[in-house]
Design a protein around this motif. Structure first.
Motif, PDB file in Angstrom:
ATOM      1  N   ILE A  75       0.824  -1.210   0.000  1.00 36.39           N
ATOM      2  CA  ILE A  75       0.000   0.000   0.000  1.00 36.39           C
ATOM      3  C   ILE A  75       0.855   1.255   0.000  1.00 36.39           C
ATOM      4  O   ILE A  75       0.689   2.133  -0.848  1.00 36.39           O
ATOM      5  CB  ILE A  75      -0.953  -0.014   1.217  1.00 36.39           C
ATOM      6  CG1 ILE A  75      -1.890  -1.232   1.128  1.00 36.39           C
ATOM      7  CG2 ILE A  75      -1.764   1.275   1.285  1.00 36.39           C
ATOM      8  CD1 ILE A  75      -2.797  -1.384   2.327  1.00 36.39           C
ATOM      9  N   ALA A  76       1.786   1.344   0.962  1.00 34.63           N
ATOM     10  CA  ALA A  76       2.627   2.539   1.050  1.00 34.63           C
ATOM     11  C   ALA A  76       3.863   2.462   0.163  1.00 34.63           C
ATOM     12  O   ALA A  76       4.572   3.470   0.032  1.00 34.63           O
ATOM     13  CB  ALA A  76       3.047   2.769   2.502  1.00 34.63           C
ATOM     14  N   ARG A  77       4.147   1.267  -0.392  1.00 34.46           N
ATOM     15  CA  ARG A  77       5.342   1.072  -1.228  1.00 34.46           C
ATOM     16  C   ARG A  77       6.583   1.565  -0.486  1.00 34.46           C
ATOM     17  O   ARG A  77       7.392   2.339  -1.005  1.00 34.46           O
ATOM     18  CB  ARG A  77       5.192   1.783  -2.575  1.00 34.46           C
ATOM     19  CG  ARG A  77       3.995   1.308  -3.398  1.00 34.46           C
ATOM     20  CD  ARG A  77       4.024   1.904  -4.788  1.00 34.46           C
ATOM     21  NE  ARG A  77       5.179   1.448  -5.549  1.00 34.46           N
ATOM     22  CZ  ARG A  77       5.236   0.305  -6.224  1.00 34.46           C
ATOM     23  NH1 ARG A  77       4.189  -0.500  -6.234  1.00 34.46           N
ATOM     24  NH2 ARG A  77       6.322  -0.036  -6.892  1.00 34.46           N
ATOM     25  N   ASP A  78       6.716   1.087   0.749  1.00 32.06           N
ATOM     26  CA  ASP A  78       7.828   1.488   1.615  1.00 32.06           C
ATOM     27  C   ASP A  78       8.621   0.239   1.992  1.00 32.06           C
ATOM     28  O   ASP A  78       8.357  -0.392   3.026  1.00 32.06           O
ATOM     29  CB  ASP A  78       7.287   2.193   2.856  1.00 32.06           C
ATOM     30  CG  ASP A  78       8.405   2.777   3.721  1.00 32.06           C
ATOM     31  OD1 ASP A  78       9.586   2.661   3.320  1.00 32.06           O
ATOM     32  OD2 ASP A  78       8.095   3.349   4.782  1.00 32.06           O
ATOM     33  N   PRO A  79       9.581  -0.160   1.166  1.00 29.37           N
ATOM     34  CA  PRO A  79      10.342  -1.382   1.483  1.00 29.37           C
ATOM     35  C   PRO A  79      11.132  -1.267   2.781  1.00 29.37           C
ATOM     36  O   PRO A  79      11.348  -2.266   3.457  1.00 29.37           O
ATOM     37  CB  PRO A  79      11.277  -1.545   0.269  1.00 29.37           C
ATOM     38  CG  PRO A  79      10.644  -0.751  -0.822  1.00 29.37           C
ATOM     39  CD  PRO A  79       9.969   0.397  -0.149  1.00 29.37           C
ATOM     40  N   GLY A  80      11.585  -0.046   3.136  1.00 25.55           N
ATOM     41  CA  GLY A  80      12.355   0.115   4.367  1.00 25.55           C
ATOM     42  C   GLY A  80      11.546  -0.239   5.599  1.00 25.55           C
ATOM     43  O   GLY A  80      12.009  -0.998   6.479  1.00 25.55           O
ATOM     44  N   SER A  81      10.315   0.281   5.696  1.00 26.51           N
ATOM     45  CA  SER A  81       9.463  -0.060   6.844  1.00 26.51           C
ATOM     46  C   SER A  81       9.088  -1.532   6.846  1.00 26.51           C
ATOM     47  O   SER A  81       9.031  -2.174   7.907  1.00 26.51           O
ATOM     48  CB  SER A  81       8.206   0.803   6.817  1.00 26.51           C
ATOM     49  OG  SER A  81       8.537   2.179   6.900  1.00 26.51           O
ATOM     50  N   ALA A  82       8.834  -2.098   5.670  1.00 25.12           N
ATOM     51  CA  ALA A  82       8.527  -3.529   5.599  1.00 25.12           C
ATOM     52  C   ALA A  82       9.715  -4.369   6.073  1.00 25.12           C
ATOM     53  O   ALA A  82       9.546  -5.385   6.766  1.00 25.12           O
ATOM     54  CB  ALA A  82       8.150  -3.909   4.176  1.00 25.12           C
ATOM     55  N   LEU A  83      10.917  -3.942   5.741  1.00 25.68           N
ATOM     56  CA  LEU A  83      12.114  -4.669   6.177  1.00 25.68           C
ATOM     57  C   LEU A  83      12.255  -4.616   7.693  1.00 25.68           C
ATOM     58  O   LEU A  83      12.609  -5.616   8.339  1.00 25.68           O
ATOM     59  CB  LEU A  83      13.342  -4.066   5.500  1.00 25.68           C
ATOM     60  CG  LEU A  83      14.662  -4.830   5.656  1.00 25.68           C
ATOM     61  CD1 LEU A  83      14.541  -6.211   5.035  1.00 25.68           C
ATOM     62  CD2 LEU A  83      15.798  -4.054   4.992  1.00 25.68           C
ATOM     63  N   VAL A  84      11.969  -3.464   8.299  1.00 23.31           N
ATOM     64  CA  VAL A  84      12.038  -3.348   9.760  1.00 23.31           C
ATOM     65  C   VAL A  84      11.002  -4.257  10.424  1.00 23.31           C
ATOM     66  O   VAL A  84      11.282  -4.929  11.430  1.00 23.31           O
ATOM     67  CB  VAL A  84      11.833  -1.879  10.179  1.00 23.31           C
ATOM     68  CG1 VAL A  84      11.716  -1.765  11.696  1.00 23.31           C
ATOM     69  CG2 VAL A  84      12.987  -1.017   9.687  1.00 23.31           C
ATOM     70  N   ALA A  85       9.785  -4.313   9.891  1.00 20.86           N
ATOM     71  CA  ALA A  85       8.742  -5.186  10.454  1.00 20.86           C
ATOM     72  C   ALA A  85       9.143  -6.656  10.351  1.00 20.86           C
ATOM     73  O   ALA A  85       8.927  -7.439  11.293  1.00 20.86           O
ATOM     74  CB  ALA A  85       7.419  -4.938   9.739  1.00 20.86           C
ATOM     75  N   LEU A  86       9.731  -7.066   9.227  1.00 21.75           N
ATOM     76  CA  LEU A  86      10.178  -8.454   9.090  1.00 21.75           C
ATOM     77  C   LEU A  86      11.298  -8.772  10.073  1.00 21.75           C
ATOM     78  O   LEU A  86      11.347  -9.879  10.639  1.00 21.75           O
ATOM     79  CB  LEU A  86      10.644  -8.710   7.655  1.00 21.75           C
ATOM     80  CG  LEU A  86       9.560  -8.771   6.581  1.00 21.75           C
ATOM     81  CD1 LEU A  86      10.187  -9.018   5.223  1.00 21.75           C
ATOM     82  CD2 LEU A  86       8.539  -9.858   6.895  1.00 21.75           C
ATOM     83  N   GLN A  87      12.207  -7.828  10.290  1.00 17.54           N
ATOM     84  CA  GLN A  87      13.289  -8.037  11.246  1.00 17.54           C
ATOM     85  C   GLN A  87      12.739  -8.241  12.657  1.00 17.54           C
ATOM     86  O   GLN A  87      13.166  -9.141  13.397  1.00 17.54           O
ATOM     87  CB  GLN A  87      14.240  -6.826  11.215  1.00 17.54           C
ATOM     88  CG  GLN A  87      15.345  -6.867  12.263  1.00 17.54           C
ATOM     89  CD  GLN A  87      16.353  -7.960  12.007  1.00 17.54           C
ATOM     90  OE1 GLN A  87      16.522  -8.380  10.867  1.00 17.54           O
ATOM     91  NE2 GLN A  87      17.007  -8.438  13.045  1.00 17.54           N
ATOM     92  N   GLU A  88      11.770  -7.430  13.057  1.00 23.06           N
ATOM     93  CA  GLU A  88      11.178  -7.572  14.389  1.00 23.06           C
ATOM     94  C   GLU A  88      10.435  -8.903  14.514  1.00 23.06           C
ATOM     95  O   GLU A  88      10.507  -9.573  15.555  1.00 23.06           O
ATOM     96  CB  GLU A  88      10.222  -6.401  14.637  1.00 23.06           C
ATOM     97  CG  GLU A  88       9.564  -6.410  16.000  1.00 23.06           C
ATOM     98  CD  GLU A  88      10.549  -6.240  17.142  1.00 23.06           C
ATOM     99  OE1 GLU A  88      10.229  -6.670  18.267  1.00 23.06           O
ATOM    100  OE2 GLU A  88      11.636  -5.670  16.884  1.00 23.06           O
ATOM    101  N   ALA A  89       9.723  -9.306  13.482  1.00 17.28           N
ATOM    102  CA  ALA A  89       9.023 -10.592  13.519  1.00 17.28           C
ATOM    103  C   ALA A  89      10.007 -11.754  13.650  1.00 17.28           C
ATOM    104  O   ALA A  89       9.774 -12.707  14.411  1.00 17.28           O
ATOM    105  CB  ALA A  89       8.172 -10.752  12.261  1.00 17.28           C
TER     106      ALA A  89
END
Length: 353
Positions: A144-158
């Motif tokens: 939706i936001a096309r923000d790979p950086g934020s998605a990468l941070v969420a995957l790291q936390e998971a």
């Protein structure tokens, strides 16, 4: 001692008279010794009898004492028997209570175990739900936001939370997250902030760029040397007429339409058009619309070449910045990161099935 018979005594010779008193003395001594021995024996017997009497009295006293002690012991034994019977009944009751208490302890342990399992299971379910939310957030930020950086941070936390569970059954989920993180790291990251700042700087400098159609502030005439200064009068006349004619007009080769002089209002309009096209490019940049961004940059560059002096250094610098911004890819191809979410949900639904 036996007394010698008369016949034997008669046969023996009569002893001397001096020997008889000695025999009598010896007999007397022997008698005294016998009497003393008998008396000593009698005294010893008496002592033994007295000792026996005393021993008997002591024995009787001891026997009486033993009898009394035995009676006491029998009474104590009866009391002990009664107490033992009481203790046996108490022990039987205690055994029943201990058995009941052991059963209660087992039930309590079972209840505690169930509670512990529920607490630990509830905590694990809570952690699993938070991991699921992180994976959903990563997908939302990417798609939706096309923000790979934020998605990468969420995957790291998971991934860190899954590692904290130490559950080998989630290894495939961690492997899928690792692959998705590698795919996100390979996505090119455009410098949106830098491009926006460059467009803002160009828009702020647009009003100072020189136009092609602006007339010079003042004209300067340059004196040309007369070619026929030293000729005849007729030659000087022809040279003067030709110079006058040449000063009236100038012939130059021009490619494209000729620029016409603009009024002050038209000049402001030209600058406004350039600023609007730069703002359109910046708006397309913020939206991530690559097609609109490239069209706006190309339109601004074309407007600069048509309406402004291309030989001016400021105009050339603006054209160079637009040429560098135009090839930017604002919407790079994004990878698919839903596999880890599907594996996690399959693991969460497995006990229910």
């Amino acid at each position: 001692m036996s007394t010698p018979t008369p016949e034997y005594n008669a046969a023996l010779p009569s002893p001397p008279v001096a020997v008889r008193p000695r025999r009598r003395l010896l007999a007397l001594l022997a008698l005294l010794v016998i009497v003393a021995g008998v008396a000593a024996a009698a005294f010893w017997v008496w002592q033994q009898q007295q000792r026996l009497v005393r021993d008997n009295s002591r024995h009787e006293e001891l026997i009486g004492r033993l009898s009394r002690n035995l009676a006491t012991l029998e009474s104590s034994a009866q009391k002990l028997d009664a107490r033992q019977a009481d203790l046996a009944s108490v022990m039987q009751r205690n055994s029943a209570e201990v058995a009941d208490f052991g059963q209660r302890i087992e039930e309590h342990d079972q209840i505690v175990g169930n509670l512990n399992e529920q607490v630990v299971g509830g905590r694990n379910r809570f952690v699993m739900a938070s991991i699921e939310n992180l994976l959903l957030l990563a997908n939302d930020r990417l798609q939706i936001a096309r923000d790979p950086g934020s998605a990468l941070v969420a995957l790291q936390e998971a991934d860190e939370r899954i590692a904290g569970l130490r559950d080998p059954r989630l290894f495939n989920v961690r492997q899928a997250i690792a692959e998705e993180r590698a795919a996100l790291q390979a996505v090119p990251q455009p410098d949106y902030a830098g491009a926006a700042l460059k467009l803002s700087s160009l828009a702020s400098r647009a009003a100072q760029l020189p136009l092609r159609a602006r007339a010079p502030d003042h004209f300067e005439t340059r004196a040309r040397p007369s070619a026929a200064a030293g000729g005849t009068r007729w030659e000087r006349f022809k040279a003067a007429v030709g110079e006058a004619l040449r000063s009236m007009y100038t012939l130059r080769r021009s490619e494209g339409p000729a620029a016409r002089l603009l009024s002050i209002q038209d000049e402001a309009l030209v600058h406004q058009v350039l600023m609007l096209r730069l703002e359109a490019a910046r708006a397309a940049l913020l939206r991530g619309d690559t097609v609109s961004f490239r069209d706006a940059c190309a339109g601004a560059a074309s407007w600069l070449r048509e309406q402004f002096r291309s030989e001016d250094p400021a105009v050339q610098g603006a054209l160079g910045e637009l040429d560098r911004l135009q090839p930017m890819e604002l919407s790079p191809a994004l990878p698919e990161i839903t596999r880890s979410l599907g594996l996690l949900r399959a693991h969460m639904d497995a006990p229910a099935r």
